[in-house]
Design a protein around this motif. Structure first.
Motif, PDB file in Angstrom:
ATOM      1  N   GLY A   1       3.488 -46.973 -26.253  1.00 31.33           N
ATOM      2  CA  GLY A   1       4.840 -47.914 -25.627  1.00 31.33           C
ATOM      3  C   GLY A   1       3.889 -48.612 -24.521  1.00 31.33           C
ATOM      4  N   GLU A   2       3.174 -48.034 -23.872  1.00 29.36           N
ATOM      5  CA  GLU A   2       2.486 -48.680 -22.684  1.00 29.36           C
ATOM      6  C   GLU A   2       1.652 -49.797 -23.154  1.00 29.36           C
ATOM      7  OE1 GLU A   2       0.764 -46.436 -19.237  1.00 29.36           O
ATOM      8  OE2 GLU A   2      -1.158 -47.215 -20.055  1.00 29.36           O
ATOM      9  N   ALA A   3       1.056 -49.734 -24.119  1.00 27.01           N
ATOM     10  CA  ALA A   3       0.050 -50.670 -24.672  1.00 27.01           C
ATOM     11  C   ALA A   3       0.988 -51.948 -25.072  1.00 27.01           C
ATOM     12  CB  ALA A   3      -0.718 -50.210 -26.102  1.00 27.01           C
ATOM     13  N   GLU A   4       1.845 -51.499 -25.549  1.00 32.37           N
ATOM     14  CA  GLU A   4       2.807 -52.767 -26.226  1.00 32.37           C
ATOM     15  C   GLU A   4       3.447 -53.347 -24.991  1.00 32.37           C
ATOM     16  OE1 GLU A   4       4.848 -52.144 -29.604  1.00 32.37           O
ATOM     17  OE2 GLU A   4       6.541 -53.662 -29.073  1.00 32.37           O
ATOM     18  N   ARG A   5       3.714 -52.746 -23.778  1.00 32.48           N
ATOM     19  CA  ARG A   5       4.494 -53.222 -22.705  1.00 32.48           C
ATOM     20  C   ARG A   5       3.474 -54.112 -22.056  1.00 32.48           C
ATOM     21  NH1 ARG A   5       5.555 -48.625 -20.322  1.00 32.48           N
ATOM     22  NH2 ARG A   5       4.414 -49.012 -18.565  1.00 32.48           N
ATOM     23  N   VAL A   6       2.328 -53.848 -22.104  1.00 36.20           N
ATOM     24  CA  VAL A   6       1.064 -54.561 -21.401  1.00 36.20           C
ATOM     25  C   VAL A   6       1.047 -55.827 -22.098  1.00 36.20           C
ATOM     26  CG1 VAL A   6      -1.138 -54.434 -20.530  1.00 36.20           C
ATOM     27  CG2 VAL A   6       0.311 -52.776 -19.991  1.00 36.20           C
ATOM     28  N   ALA A   7       0.842 -55.660 -23.471  1.00 33.17           N
ATOM     29  CA  ALA A   7       0.684 -56.793 -24.450  1.00 33.17           C
ATOM     30  C   ALA A   7       1.686 -57.771 -24.348  1.00 33.17           C
ATOM     31  CB  ALA A   7       0.542 -56.159 -25.990  1.00 33.17           C
ATOM     32  N   ARG A   8       2.811 -57.390 -24.366  1.00 32.59           N
ATOM     33  CA  ARG A   8       4.097 -58.364 -24.189  1.00 32.59           C
ATOM     34  C   ARG A   8       4.090 -58.966 -23.021  1.00 32.59           C
ATOM     35  NH1 ARG A   8       7.216 -58.381 -28.424  1.00 32.59           N
ATOM     36  NH2 ARG A   8       6.828 -56.357 -29.848  1.00 32.59           N
ATOM     37  N   ALA A   9       3.611 -58.360 -21.829  1.00 31.50           N
ATOM     38  CA  ALA A   9       3.682 -58.914 -20.546  1.00 31.50           C
ATOM     39  C   ALA A   9       2.687 -60.138 -20.463  1.00 31.50           C
ATOM     40  CB  ALA A   9       3.272 -57.779 -19.521  1.00 31.50           C
TER      41      ALA A   9
END
Lengths: 383, 383
Positions: free
Chosen positions: B288-296
């Motif tokens: 979830g953290e990886a995806e949040r950063v990638a989307r940001a």
């Protein structure tokens, strides 16, 4: 009133605007050029309180990739008892590793030494390019000269020392209820090849019992309510210093009005901005929900380009609200619930509103439009 | 290979590309012009499976301001047993109130009646302008003519019937492991004065035991991994139909590869897009953290303009990652942890990566650049 000019700002009754470069009594400042800016402009500044009993509040960015001065403030400052702030523009001292940290510490220690203060009483703020080592020799020289030149009427040079690509200074000095309050801010989004930064310094001779609570409340209604590009800076800093010398409390709403006007100037001066919008959400199930929807609207590139194009495009507002509320129950958001008429008006400040019909909570966010000039600035500038 | 052309797509071994307008055996389609589009273009289509035992999966937008056809699909369709889909372009039938809902029901019922199916076996999808009542008479006439013209080689006309401002059709027909799979998609961001929409229809003669699980997995790696402007549509729909007639299972990775290539075509055809980027995040503490950063990173207008400007601006990547991780502990994100070199290259597809040094989870998001053309399209189009 030339400072309080936004339709959205309500200064308290009886407020008087003084010379905008003046400082509240008992504060001195200075700004000098040390050579960080290629233009040769003013780039190092100090603001300091004479009164040893000055209380303060220091709010710092929550960005996890914070710059060295932010880390120094977090680790080495007594946030409630800041006597002075040392600032440079032209270099953000961000992503500069251990050397950057040591440089920020050196700024703090040199400023403290020259002013006869404890290092913990000196805040450090920096703004400008990133990933570039600071020329600390020049900065130390600038600190020495600024410290020697501190004056009661130097709000102008200090204000210049914190500017980067701002179109103009953002500052004021106002009085009401027997107190004086001065403030200097900077911020225009991301122009330097790195980070957007918003800095603000506030000085007052009012008695402020709980400066952190006062500042948090005022920031929550101003700098926390604006967006240019939805990007949180690595260097954001807001400092409030209150000497108490006037013996009078801050009039209700004065700090809020000053910070909101300054915040709106940052939005209006946002990269490429031609208009400012206010996205107002009512009928939310909670304050958090209202704010989430307002931010989704304010940060939608579709809404921002519609504001630029003077297009009262309520469909884009409905879409953004629906996205923020994904999975929730929502009445149909048509023209009966959305007012986008002012987006089509030829005004610098435009309101848009949506009633999402889920409760009674409300929130609003101020935002800039998204323009060709934004693309030009951010795409054509290369590192 | 002319369809599988992205560097990021790995089709399974032995895949053969057939005529892109062909359909998987046992499926028929048609597209006709009924007059919704001012251009007179094809705007009503039907795709249908002959096999009564066809299984399906139907994924719909989570936007809380969903359009009428989405609500009809949610409330009146048997998602696992869809035999046919009826689609129109030129009008999204969104924010159209009770009348819009009744019109979408009428489309479903007319299509079911003409094909001899239960209404629950017919999905409805629409895309185009919003807030405008559908000319249901024309659509019903179009449905009748499309139903009468269904053919095995009509993937082309069906594909045309779902397009709005797409630069070209997005479709394929491929075979591998004894099965055939055809697909038609549309999407280019927000051009019509309302909502972005992404539609995709997939037909196969493979045996698919759990179509919802298969489709969710493939969508998670494709349509859920792309962003043009960060805006979730009110009309997004993906339909998978599997007849099982071949007696063979879907080869591993075939559906994933087809949907990823189609998703990348949507990004490449995004409003004003000139390049596609892939933001890859490693070293995260959780998926979830990886995806949040990638989307940001992928949604940052600063990163998107840097991609446009061919500026390998790692500072903007660090800033976006730091914002997504606000309040968390993060090692300093400098050039040692960020690779932005390909942003400066003169390629249509550019990788950028960041190792955030907090764990071992990873994620990536594909995104378009932000260009002058995006502003022109979205600011100069007025409702």
């Amino acid at each position: 009133m030339s400072f309080f000019r936004s339709r959205w700002v309500e200064p308290p009754a009886g407020v008087t605007e003084l010379e905008p470069t003046a400082l509240a009594p008992g504060f001195r400042a200075a700004g000098v050029a040390c050579g960080l800016k290629e233009s040769g402009g003013t780039d190092v500044g100090i603001v300091a309180a004479d009164e040893p009993g000055t209380v303060s509040a220091l709010l710092l960015t929550r960005n996890a990739a914070a710059a060295a001065p932010i880390v120094v403030c977090r680790e080495r400052c007594e946030a409630g008892a800041i006597r002075a702030a040392v600032v440079n523009s032209g270099n953000a001292n961000a992503a500069t590793g251990e050397r950057g940290y040591a440089d920020a510490v050196a700024m703090q220690e040199r400023c403290a030494e020259t002013l006869g203060l404890e290092p913990a009483a000196v805040a450090v703020a920096e703004t400008g390019t990133i990933g570039v080592p600071l020329d600390i020799g020049r900065v130390i020289d600038g600190i020495d000269r600024a410290a020697a030149g501190l004056g009661e009427a130097e709000g102008g040079s200090f204000s210049a020392a914190i500017m980067t690509t701002d179109a103009g200074p953002k500052r004021c000095c106002v009085s009401a209820g027997g107190v004086t309050l001065s403030a200097q801010a900077k911020g225009a989004g991301m122009i330097e090849p790195g980070y957007a930064t918003m800095l603000c310094f506030v000085q007052t001779d009012a008695v402020v019992a709980d400066p952190e609570a006062e500042l948090r409340q005022a920031v929550a209604g101003s700098f926390e309510r604006i967006t240019v590009d939805g990007q949180m800076s690595t260097n954001d800093t807001v400092l409030l210093q209150a000497s108490g010398a006037s013996g009078q409390p801050l009039p209700d709403g004065l700090l809020d009005a000053v910070l909101l006007q300054l915040a709106l100037e940052i939005v209006a001066d946002g990269e490429g901005a031609s208009r400012v919008g206010r996205a107002a959400v009512t009928g939310a199930a909670s304050n958090g929900e209202a704010e989430r929807v307002a931010r989704a609207i304010a940060n939608s590139p579709l809404v921002k380009t519609a504001l630029y194009g003077r297009d009262p495009n309520w469909g884009r507002i409905a879409q953004a609200a629906g996205q923020a509320l994904a999975g929730a129950e929502l009445p149909e958001l048509g023209p009966g619930r959305i007012d986008a008429a002012e987006m089509a008006a030829d005004t610098g400040e435009a309101e848009l509103s949506v009633d999402i019909g889920r409760g009674s909570a409300a929130a609003h966010v101020f935002f800039s439009d998204l323009t060709h000039e934004y693309i030009r600035i951010n795409a054509e500038y290369t590192t």
